[in-house]
Design an enzyme around this catalytic site. Structure first.
Site, PDB file in Angstrom:
ATOM      1  N   GLY A 140       1.709  -0.657  -5.538  1.00  0.00           N
ATOM      2  CA  GLY A 140       0.373  -0.948  -6.230  1.00  0.00           C
ATOM      3  C   GLY A 140       0.194  -1.008  -7.581  1.00  0.00           C
ATOM      4  CD  GLU A 188       0.265   5.751  -6.899  1.00  0.00           C
ATOM      5  OE1 GLU A 188       0.741   4.750  -7.214  1.00  0.00           O
ATOM      6  OE2 GLU A 188       0.670   6.455  -6.051  1.00  0.00           O
ATOM      7  CG  ASP A 189      -1.859   1.859  -6.780  1.00  0.00           C
ATOM      8  OD1 ASP A 189      -1.299   2.787  -6.730  1.00  0.00           O
ATOM      9  OD2 ASP A 189      -2.208   0.950  -6.081  1.00  0.00           O
ATOM     10  CG  ASP A 198      -6.645   7.959  -0.210  1.00  0.00           C
ATOM     11  OD1 ASP A 198      -7.728   8.931  -0.140  1.00  0.00           O
ATOM     12  OD2 ASP A 198      -6.734   7.246   0.506  1.00  0.00           O
ATOM     13  CE  LYS A 220     -10.802   5.273  -2.086  1.00  0.00           C
ATOM     14  NZ  LYS A 220     -10.208   4.759  -1.024  1.00  0.00           N
ATOM     15  CG  PHE A 249     -11.300  -0.665   2.162  1.00  0.00           C
ATOM     16  CD1 PHE A 249     -10.168  -1.036   1.379  1.00  0.00           C
ATOM     17  CD2 PHE A 249     -11.283  -1.014   3.542  1.00  0.00           C
ATOM     18  CE1 PHE A 249      -9.158  -1.393   2.146  1.00  0.00           C
ATOM     19  CE2 PHE A 249     -10.203  -1.558   3.957  1.00  0.00           C
ATOM     20  CZ  PHE A 249      -9.142  -1.820   3.213  1.00  0.00           C
ATOM     21  CB  VAL A 250     -11.039  -0.057  -4.453  1.00  0.00           C
ATOM     22  CG1 VAL A 250     -12.343   0.700  -4.777  1.00  0.00           C
ATOM     23  CG2 VAL A 250      -9.984   1.010  -4.390  1.00  0.00           C
ATOM     24  NE  ARG A 273       0.433  -5.543  -2.838  1.00  0.00           N
ATOM     25  CZ  ARG A 273       0.550  -4.094  -2.662  1.00  0.00           C
ATOM     26  NH1 ARG A 273      -0.082  -3.387  -3.283  1.00  0.00           N
ATOM     27  NH2 ARG A 273       0.743  -3.641  -1.207  1.00  0.00           N
TER      28      ARG A 273
HETATM   29  C1  PRP Z   1      -1.119   3.770  -1.639  1.00  0.00           C
HETATM   30  C2  PRP Z   1      -1.160   3.657  -3.516  1.00  0.00           C
HETATM   31  C3  PRP Z   1      -0.636   5.098  -3.485  1.00  0.00           C
HETATM   32  C4  PRP Z   1      -0.809   5.914  -2.305  1.00  0.00           C
HETATM   33  C5  PRP Z   1      -1.949   6.761  -2.589  1.00  0.00           C
HETATM   34  O1  PRP Z   1       0.243   3.033  -1.691  1.00  0.00           O
HETATM   35  O2  PRP Z   1      -0.471   2.639  -4.198  1.00  0.00           O
HETATM   36  O3  PRP Z   1       0.846   4.958  -3.784  1.00  0.00           O
HETATM   37  O4  PRP Z   1      -1.166   4.714  -1.261  1.00  0.00           O
HETATM   38  O5  PRP Z   1      -2.084   7.346  -1.456  1.00  0.00           O
HETATM   39  P1  PRP Z   1      -2.079   9.123  -1.227  1.00  0.00           P
HETATM   40  O6  PRP Z   1      -2.640   9.616  -2.470  1.00  0.00           O
HETATM   41  O7  PRP Z   1      -2.941   9.164  -0.041  1.00  0.00           O
HETATM   42  O8  PRP Z   1      -0.691   9.484  -1.168  1.00  0.00           O
HETATM   43  P2  PRP Z   1       0.647   2.242  -0.442  1.00  0.00           P
HETATM   44  O9  PRP Z   1       1.303   3.249   0.473  1.00  0.00           O
HETATM   45  O10 PRP Z   1      -0.492   1.363   0.342  1.00  0.00           O
HETATM   46  O11 PRP Z   1       1.657   1.229  -0.736  1.00  0.00           O
HETATM   47  P3  PRP Z   1       1.441   0.181  -1.853  1.00  0.00           P
HETATM   48  O12 PRP Z   1       1.589   0.768  -3.300  1.00  0.00           O
HETATM   49  O13 PRP Z   1       2.821  -0.553  -1.771  1.00  0.00           O
HETATM   50  O14 PRP Z   1       0.301  -0.705  -1.762  1.00  0.00           O
END
Ligand code: PRP
Length: 178
Positions: free
Chosen positions: A46, A101-102, A105, A133, A154-155, A167
């Protein structure tokens, strides 16, 4: 499987993201201005858009590395397991490190990754997330720099996917099912 139809409403414009990155980079340069060479670590997948814009705005000597983590288990459990799917190419002992990090959550991913990297004895270790968030947090973690705090929506876009789509949107959008 047919996907449920949805539209995407613009939530944070590309212009607002760029302006925020400029401000964040001034703060990062103030923190790491004396660095020999900052290791900027992107969490795949991400963060790939954010890290690309961030490093081009960062007036510091840097190198770029990537790490991929994945979390398993029920998202409502605080015991969620985070696994490293791809580790850094380089060593970070004694180095200045910025983890990118993107979105934060539940906080499990960044919490786990920063503990792991801290165990490798970097000189300084900081983190930045474009989005946060706070209402979703399950572990007590806050990145050192945050682009935008957002509600539990949901973004997608700017690197963030919905079932691996969207993406490549240049802005952050909110998914609305129709
Ligand atoms: C998403 C996002 C963070 C993580 C955040 O990654 O990019 O890395 O979830 O969630 P958390 O705070 O609940 O741990 P994802 O697993 O969807 O993989 P991606 O980056 O490959 O889309």
């Amino acid at each position: 499987m047919t996907e449920r139809p949805y539209v995407i409403d613009e939530m944070i414009t590309a212009k607002a993201i760029a302006a925020r990155i400029e401000t964040l980079c001034r703060e990062i340069v103030a923190e790491f201005g004396d660095t020999d060479k900052l290791v900027v670590v992107g969490l795949l997948r991400g963060s790939f858009v954010f890290i690309a814009d961030l490093v081009r705005e960062l007036d510091l000597p840097i190198e770029v590395d990537f790490l991929e983590a994945s979390s398993y288990g029920d998202a409502t459990e605080s015991s969620r397991e985070v696994r490293i799917l791809k580790d850094l190419r380089g060593a970070i002992e004694g180095r200045d490190v910025l983890v990118v990090e993107d979105i934060v959550d539940t906080g499990h991913t960044l919490n786990h990754v920063t503990h792991l990297l801290a165990s490798r004895n970097p000189a300084r270790l900081k983190s930045i997330a474009l989005l946060d968030k706070p209402s979703r947090r399950e572990v007590d973690y806050r990145a050192d720099w945050i682009g935008f705090d957002i509600p539990d929506e949901f973004v997608v876009g700017y690197g963030i996917d919905f079932a691996q789509r969207n993406r490549n949107l240049p802005y952050i959008g909110k998914v609305r099912f129709t």
